[in-house]
Design a protein around this motif. Structure first.
Motif, PDB file in Angstrom:
ATOM      1  N   GLU A 100       8.969 -51.520 -32.000  1.00 41.36           N
ATOM      2  CA  GLU A 100       9.265 -50.877 -33.278  1.00 41.36           C
ATOM      3  C   GLU A 100      10.299 -49.772 -33.131  1.00 41.36           C
ATOM      4  O   GLU A 100      11.128 -49.558 -34.028  1.00 41.36           O
ATOM      5  CB  GLU A 100       7.975 -50.313 -33.867  1.00 41.36           C
ATOM      6  CG  GLU A 100       6.971 -51.397 -34.274  1.00 41.36           C
ATOM      7  CD  GLU A 100       5.620 -50.835 -34.657  1.00 41.36           C
ATOM      8  OE1 GLU A 100       5.452 -49.587 -34.579  1.00 41.36           O
ATOM      9  OE2 GLU A 100       4.722 -51.624 -35.024  1.00 41.36           O
ATOM     10  N   GLN A 101      10.288 -49.060 -31.999  1.00 40.45           N
ATOM     11  CA  GLN A 101      11.260 -47.982 -31.788  1.00 40.45           C
ATOM     12  C   GLN A 101      12.673 -48.540 -31.645  1.00 40.45           C
ATOM     13  O   GLN A 101      13.631 -47.992 -32.185  1.00 40.45           O
ATOM     14  CB  GLN A 101      10.887 -47.168 -30.542  1.00 40.45           C
ATOM     15  CG  GLN A 101      11.829 -45.996 -30.259  1.00 40.45           C
ATOM     16  CD  GLN A 101      11.753 -45.545 -28.804  1.00 40.45           C
ATOM     17  OE1 GLN A 101      11.760 -46.375 -27.902  1.00 40.45           O
ATOM     18  NE2 GLN A 101      11.687 -44.244 -28.593  1.00 40.45           N
ATOM     19  N   GLY A 102      12.816 -49.604 -30.850  1.00 38.75           N
ATOM     20  CA  GLY A 102      14.099 -50.275 -30.719  1.00 38.75           C
ATOM     21  C   GLY A 102      15.141 -49.570 -29.871  1.00 38.75           C
ATOM     22  O   GLY A 102      16.330 -49.904 -29.930  1.00 38.75           O
ATOM     23  N   LYS A 103      14.734 -48.583 -29.068  1.00 38.00           N
ATOM     24  CA  LYS A 103      15.708 -47.836 -28.258  1.00 38.00           C
ATOM     25  C   LYS A 103      15.708 -48.235 -26.783  1.00 38.00           C
ATOM     26  O   LYS A 103      16.581 -47.816 -26.023  1.00 38.00           O
ATOM     27  CB  LYS A 103      15.427 -46.333 -28.358  1.00 38.00           C
ATOM     28  CG  LYS A 103      15.672 -45.739 -29.731  1.00 38.00           C
ATOM     29  CD  LYS A 103      15.426 -44.236 -29.728  1.00 38.00           C
ATOM     30  CE  LYS A 103      15.697 -43.620 -31.087  1.00 38.00           C
ATOM     31  NZ  LYS A 103      15.483 -42.144 -31.087  1.00 38.00           N
ATOM     32  N   VAL A 104      14.734 -49.040 -26.376  1.00 34.65           N
ATOM     33  CA  VAL A 104      14.595 -49.418 -24.966  1.00 34.65           C
ATOM     34  C   VAL A 104      14.865 -50.911 -24.825  1.00 34.65           C
ATOM     35  O   VAL A 104      14.328 -51.723 -25.594  1.00 34.65           O
ATOM     36  CB  VAL A 104      13.167 -49.092 -24.453  1.00 34.65           C
ATOM     37  CG1 VAL A 104      12.987 -49.577 -23.014  1.00 34.65           C
ATOM     38  CG2 VAL A 104      12.897 -47.591 -24.551  1.00 34.65           C
TER      39      VAL A 104
END
Length: 503
Positions: A100-104
């Motif tokens: 859900e964060q989508g930064k990694v």
């Protein structure tokens, strides 16, 4: 401070979750945040991070760290070791949060074809397997650890290096274990952290508090402890206004032989610096002028022999006896030591040649008075109990020896460990490699003897002495450096060590 087994730590986790109360996922966040804070303060966000996560709670920690650190503009890739089963519990929640964060950058590893290319400039975070691991790594996991170890990257380990067991690694293949640059372990160090063969695996290790419930920690029993400054400071007896030299005991040091009077000098000076009121050195006739000149504060008892220890004075006037530094192992010396053991001194510390004599006459071990303190280095200990292949097995031998003969054994080393007849063992946390020098053990014997002669019981004296010896060595190393440190420097800094403990 207590050292718990990995199964006990799991119990404390469960107790904390139930009684704080706190959700398992939130406890995981709390633990992970500690490592994130270290990364932020110590690692530039220009350095790429590669995180390896397993399917268990250690992997859940790794996922939480990856997500948090990505929020601080770090470039992060995470590789999940996939065994074909769906993630459960907190690891599953953390994986979903990453999605859900989508930064990694998220990847899974099922076999060798999924391995990333590591260039050596990345920071690797190892969260593959935690302290719950109970068997050696094999297959894809083993090959992945090999890749990480051969990458040339800086490796930071979460809680425990993947593949290392928390206690007994006697049957483990250490070549299959992650080799860390730094290990962050949660709340308590693992027992295996104190063993020399694991030093290169752990790198620099640090304990991070994560707020586990104090009631569980206090209630749960363990035979394993490590020494802290606060614990030792509380044991030091303050001097009374109207005390005098007789208040602080009379120590008898039997040390030295022809050509080995330096050992007697070092031990004598240390005994006096440790605070005993009076100290008598029993030395061979040829050593009389040497000891009187080098240590004018000490009194002398002169052996009939010019060269060695062959007799001892009336023990009734002494509150503690120390034997061994530099006495040699001649036949007359051996007979004198046996006679001394038969005289049953009230408080006794044995070191060096006294231990070597015992190893040649093991039937005399039954003569040791209860709570005699033995201070062997690893080779001397090996001569007493036999060779062992690993430190965990050696620890069991040490505990068995202490219990059988009802003695206290101080096995000297980087984390000197002190075993008691009741099964407890304490690991020291002071000291440095500069103390690996001739005479350092003689100084420790003197400190033990000096404290033992005072009002301290054997347990208190030995715990304070070991910690104090290492602390004085640390203070000396700050001024002299580790390369140039000599045994006399340790004695010279005993006063400052006492002052630090008295703050």
């Amino acid at each position: 401070m207590k050292i718990f087994t990995t199964s006990q730590i799991a119990e404390i986790d469960k107790y904390t979750i139930k009684n704080e109360p706190i959700a398992d996922i939130d406890l995981m966040e709390r633990a992970s945040l500690q490592i994130v804070n270290w990364l932020i303060y110590n690692i530039s966000n220009e350095k790429p991070l590669v995180v390896f996560a397993g399917p268990g709670n250690n992997g859940g920690d790794a996922m939480a760290i990856a997500r948090m650190i990505a929020d601080h503009d770090y470039s992060v890739k995470l590789y999940l070791l996939d065994f074909g089963k769906a993630l459960q519990g907190s690891p599953a929640i953390n994986w979903q949060r990453l999605v859900e964060q989508g930064k990694v950058g998220l990847f899974t590893i099922s076999n060798e074809n999924d391995f990333p290319v590591l260039n050596g400039n990345e920071l690797v975070l190892d969260g593959l397997f935690g302290s719950g691991l109970s068997r050696q790594l094999d297959g894809t996991a083993e090959k992945l650890v090999t890749l990480i170890n051969q990458s040339g990257c800086q490796i930071v380990v979460i809680d425990i290096p993947s593949g290392l067991f928390g206690e007994d690694n006697s049957q483990n293949d250490l070549s299959k274990v992650t080799r860390a640059s730094r290990t962050f372990t949660f709340q308590f160090p693992k027992l295996s952290f104190f063993f020399p063969e694991h030093d290169e695996i752990l790198g620099d290790w640090e304990v991070l508090p994560i707020g586990l419930h104090p009631d569980a920690i206090n209630q749960l029993q363990t035979p394993y402890y490590f020494l802290t400054e606060d614990f030792i400071s509380e044991k030091i007896i303050k001097r009374r206004k109207f005390s005098h030299k007789g208040t602080y005991g009379h120590a008898l040091l039997i040390a030295g032989a022809y050509g080995k009077m330096g050992a007697a000098i070092l031990a004598a000076k240390a005994g006096l610096r440790a605070g005993c009121g009076l100290l008598t050195c029993h030395v061979p006739h040829e050593g009389y002028k040497i000891i009187q000149t080098a240590v004018p504060e000490a009194m002398c008892s002169i052996d009939p022999s010019d060269l060695m220890f062959t007799e001892f004075p009336d023990l009734s006037m002494f509150s503690a006896v120390g034997v061994g530094p530099g006495i040699g192992q001649k036949c007359n010396c051996q007979r004198a030591l046996k006679s001394l053991l038969l005289a049953v001194p009230g408080k006794l510390v044995l070191d060096a040649d006294a231990l070597n004599i015992l190893s040649e006459n093991k039937e005399w071990l039954d003569l040791l008075p209860e709570n005699t303190i033995l201070t062997p280095h690893p080779k001397e200990f090996e001569r007493l109990v036999g060779k062992t292949g690993d430190s965990y097995t050696q620890l069991q031998e040490q505990l068995a020896f202490s219990a059988k003969y009802k003695v206290i054994v101080v096995l000297k080393g980087a984390h000197t460990r002190i075993s008691f007849p009741d099964g407890r063992v304490f690991f020291n946390t002071t000291g440095n490699p500069g103390m690996s020098t001739a005479g350092s053990g003689d100084v420790l014997t003197g400190i033990v003897l000096g404290l033992l002669a005072q009002e301290y019981r054997a347990e208190g004296a030995v715990l304070i002495a070991v910690y104090l010896h290492g602390l004085a060595g640390d203070l000396a190393a700050k001024k002299q450096g580790e390369y140039s440190l000599i045994a006399g420097d340790i004695t010279d800094y005993l006063g400052k060590a006492f002052l630090q403990l008295g703050k």
